[in-house]
Design a protein around this motif. Sequence first.
Motif, short mmCIF file in Angstrom:
data_model
loop_
_atom_site.label_atom_id
_atom_site.label_comp_id
_atom_site.label_asym_id
_atom_site.label_seq_id
_atom_site.Cartn_x
_atom_site.Cartn_y
_atom_site.Cartn_z
N LEU A 231 -15.75 -14.54 16.28
CA LEU A 231 -16.96 -13.19 16.51
C LEU A 231 -17.78 -13.53 15.22
O LEU A 231 -19.31 -12.74 15.14
CB LEU A 231 -16.60 -12.16 16.00
N LEU B 62 -15.13 -8.07 23.71
CA LEU B 62 -16.25 -7.90 23.70
C LEU B 62 -17.60 -7.06 23.54
O LEU B 62 -17.49 -6.50 22.76
CB LEU B 62 -17.56 -9.25 23.70
N THR C 39 -21.41 -12.78 25.36
CA THR C 39 -20.92 -14.24 24.74
C THR C 39 -22.45 -14.52 24.99
O THR C 39 -22.61 -15.18 23.76
CB THR C 39 -19.84 -14.51 25.34
#
Lengths: 435, 435
Positions: A321, B321, B278
């Motif tokens: 991240l 995510l 991502t």
Amino acid sequence: MGYIIENITVITWDDDRLKVLENATVETDGDRISRVGCGKNDAARRSGKIRIDGTGKALIPGLVNAHTHIPMTLLRSYADDLALHTWLFDHIFKIEDKLTDDDVYWGSQLGLMEMLAGGTTCFADMYYFVDRIAEAAAESGMRALLSRGLTNNEDKDDYSDDYRIKEAVETFRRWNGAENNRIRVAFAPHAIYTCAPKYIKAIRDTAEKLGAVIHVHVDETLKEHNNSLNQYGKTPTQHLYDLGLFDLPAIAAHCVHVTDTDMDLMMEKSVSFIHNPTSNLKLGSGIAPVPDALKKGINVALGTDGASSNNNLNMWEEINLAALIHKGARQDPLAVRAEEAFRMATANGARALGFNNTGQIREGFSADMVLIDLSKPHYLPEHNIVSNLAYSAQASDVETVFVDGRILYDKGEFKTLDREKILYNIKRVCERLFS
Amino acid sequence: MGYIIENITVITWDDDRLKVLENATVETDGDRISRVGCGKNDAARRSGKIRIDGTGKALIPGLVNAHTHIPMTLLRSYADDLALHTWLFDHIFKIEDKLTDDDVYWGSQLGLMEMLAGGTTCFADMYYFVDRIAEAAAESGMRALLSRGLTNNEDKDDYSDDYRIKEAVETFRRWNGAENNRIRVAFAPHAIYTCAPKYIKAIRDTAEKLGAVIHVHVDETLKEHNNSLNQYGKTPTQHLYDLGLFDLPAIAAHCVHVTDTDMDLMMEKSVSFIHNPTSNLKLGSGIAPVPDALKKGINVALGTDGASSNNNLNMWEEINLAALIHKGARQDPLAVRAEEAFRMATANGARALGFNNTGQIREGFSADMVLIDLSKPHYLPEHNIVSNLAYSAQASDVETVFVDGRILYDKGEFKTLDREKILYNIKRVCERLFS
């Protein structure tokens, strides 16, 4: 006693330089790395050591989780996806009120197990019943900077009767420097919204007398930021700076809403900026200005925060991240590079926590090291191993974990922790807590 | 032939409802799920089947990777952390120019291996040498919607001689509906900046005649968005809508910069919104307005994009995510819930790709299912299994993968793919490509 790891790819930060060595040999002697040799024909110097073939593996410094509350593994996935206030007041605090020192001990054991299996060798914790956390950490063989979270909003001149500070001092005296100096104790004024200014000053003075490090939450939410402006006419960082807290070595967790001027103050006082990307996202706190902090030269390290706001203690997700979110949030693919994220989780973490001579694969440094299995499909082809580690690694790729030259985890097996006993006790304490 | 999985925790979306069944029994018959029974005393109906004890495990629908370019595994970690233009023109395109059909075949095999090991059973791909990708997918036993990326900026009235469209039509005729209908073929106008408007129209008309689905990149970068406004006086979505592309069933990858009006058009035409968190972060494209899309009722699914912009094909990271970044970017801990992210990666993906009766654990549906090992520390305590899956799961927790009722992966072993042969060939093709 020691190990000789041969044919290994070493990936480490060497002070300010990323170093990747192919076909290297790394030797340990007791708790230290005694030699880092390079090249295929580099023969091991001494015999009588245990040889490990590192073919197809990488050796990296142990990961440093620079901000967590490990007993909160007990609250993992309890009360998720709620508004912050509801989550904290209606759920988390209600359970925390019921926690006993025994619960904290077993919650810590679960957290230690998870951290070790994922290649974390060192962590900074803030919680209560710290003696039991220290006991668990000592048993595990891991390296830890522990602290008792101190909260008191009562504004007065004398805190000499404050039981929390007393506890913290006792813990410091009992544990600081224990276990070959693997365990150290910090002082932790919890945050500006839970501590009166004079209380922070009292903690600061106590820590200074004892030569202790400071661990504090700083500017985690916009609410904290704005309340500080309203109440003190300054930002949380400026407030703590003015109280003299940052005259001591300090780690500041979160720093989501710090301003440019705040970061100048942090740089001036060498305060470490502990980035907790998952927790800041999950709780809706925001995205910390990490690229700006890096540009200023601030020491940025990484943490998971507690498992209840993450929901794990997996440092690989934080590396991932840290390397990703700033690129997206700023629409800049160069915002934080893979190697910078990797450095935050290793060398920078060690520096933040004040464990000198750890966090790098380097002669004379503590042998805190992790072997990574590179045979998985997600590491192929081998164009750039640092990229692969930052963007593709899973905690499960960790094969062997050394702390102070001792193997604590190897191919699924815990050498110091009793897995079955921990699982049994987690079930037992949860049955009472959540019934 | 079939399987009986007993004592299992089933986690599935059942149309619009999340369903968690404890101590359930799931039976398969050939390629179908023939029964989903609930409760501890639910006895298996038929014998003669292979029994699997699901104690301590979860059974979930196979994950659907709704946007990828699998042969790009060959470019994993090649040329990372560069500005978009440098990355694409100086590095990626130069290697792609050298790719042979043999390279694409082996790159696909590597990608299939990675996807299977992480619990992905179905994917939507866009690349070239698609016959070789189809061959690899067929051998693997996975479910796939394949497409030839079509690019042509020459604006003319007749594209009947366009070799790319011809190739796409041939691939459609050869492969659509093959392998028990596990392989289907879509038509893929690459993007508005690589296709002249009339070219998009020609592709649309061809796809309509053949009854094919559309796979297209939409509004990935601010540059694409602004160029569209300048060139066409409208957004990329409006442009494609006006060309009639969305009259066909369509999956739109990225949608990072779509407007509120664009999303109304997507909803009107039932276009699926494929979120690639991502990739959008890593390339600095931005953060897609997923919470708004969900509020409008748009079908949002998840993709990894190619491994060169990710750098893996790990759908668990996309789930994680998708559940995290919108909370942080909007400072709203309720932005996307864990169960919504889980749904995007399963039921919504299946719906997006048009594989009816897949993507759920449900009687009569295809037996595309994944067994997850819940014994790892990061799943404890068991407060909320969906939260644990969304926030804590690792791809390596996947134990067994079924597609069409057949086990393709089991405890590290690939049943249809030859791991050693793939690794050997990846090394071989990379030596030539990157020398």
